[in-house]
Each structure stands twice: as structure tokens, then as C-alpha cells.
Design a protein around this motif. Structure first.
Motif, PDB file in Angstrom:
ATOM      1  N   SER A 159       5.696 -14.688 -43.580  1.00 44.40           N
ATOM      2  CA  SER A 159       6.203 -15.620 -42.920  1.00 44.40           C
ATOM      3  C   SER A 159       4.638 -16.444 -42.089  1.00 44.40           C
ATOM      4  N   THR A 215       3.084 -18.359 -38.481  1.00 43.27           N
ATOM      5  CA  THR A 215       3.193 -18.576 -37.108  1.00 43.27           C
ATOM      6  C   THR A 215       2.104 -19.399 -36.985  1.00 43.27           C
ATOM      7  N   ARG A 223       7.008 -18.514 -34.870  1.00 44.31           N
ATOM      8  CA  ARG A 223       7.051 -18.476 -36.167  1.00 44.31           C
ATOM      9  C   ARG A 223       7.483 -20.081 -36.466  1.00 44.31           C
TER      10      ARG A 223
END
Length: 92
Positions: A43, A45, A54
């Protein structure tokens, strides 16, 4: 729980063929020099600590390959061992 992140400039991510430009909730503009973080779950961020906003980006096999082979993203062995030890301790 995410435990490891590595910082990159946004311009590095923009090289990905499937890149979709994220919008920050606070309206802040992102530039090529904006620092963003890839986490151990792939992911992204905009911050390393704190709110960890995010950025909208789908984690696909293609994205993972790009991170591994183009950005050379990998979790250092000592950090990987620590993460595994913590998971084992939480399971017992």
C-alpha cells in the motif's frame, strides 16, 4: 498491521503503466518531488507516521512486480525476521 515502509519520490511511482494519480483529502498538491511511502503490504501512504493517509491505489500483481523489480523494494532480512517473530508471538 503494516510494519515496514520505504520512502520514494512520487515521480518514481508515476513510471508505473497503471498509475492513477491520487488525490489527498486535505487538497494538498502532489509533485514529482513529493515523498510517499510503500509499505510491506504494497500500500502507499503520504506519511510514514501519524495519520498515514492511504493513497488510493490498487495492489495488483503488476504493482507488486513493479515495486520489486523497478523500485527494488524489499524488506531487509533483519526486519523480516523481526516481523515473523512478532507474528509468531501474537499467535501463541
Amino acid at each position: 498491521m503494516r510494519m515496514y515502509a520505504r520512502a520514494y519520490k512520487l515521480k518514481d511511482f508515476r513510471r508505473f503503466d497503471g498509475w492513477i494519480e491520487p488525490k489527498l483529502e486535505d487538497g494538498q498538491e502532489l509533485t514529482d518531488d513529493s515523498i510517499v511511502f510503500v509499505w510491506d503490504d504494497f500500500s502507499i501512504t503520504s506519511e510514514n507516521f501519524g495519520s498515514n493517509q492511504r493513497l488510493a491505489h490498487e495492489v495488483t500483481p503488476q504493482w507488486q512486480e513493479f515495486c520489486k523489480h523497478t523500485l527494488h523494494f524489499e524488506i531487509p532480512e533483519d526486519v523480516r525476521r523481526m516481523m515473523e517473530e512478532q507474528q509468531t508471538a501474537q499467535q501463541s
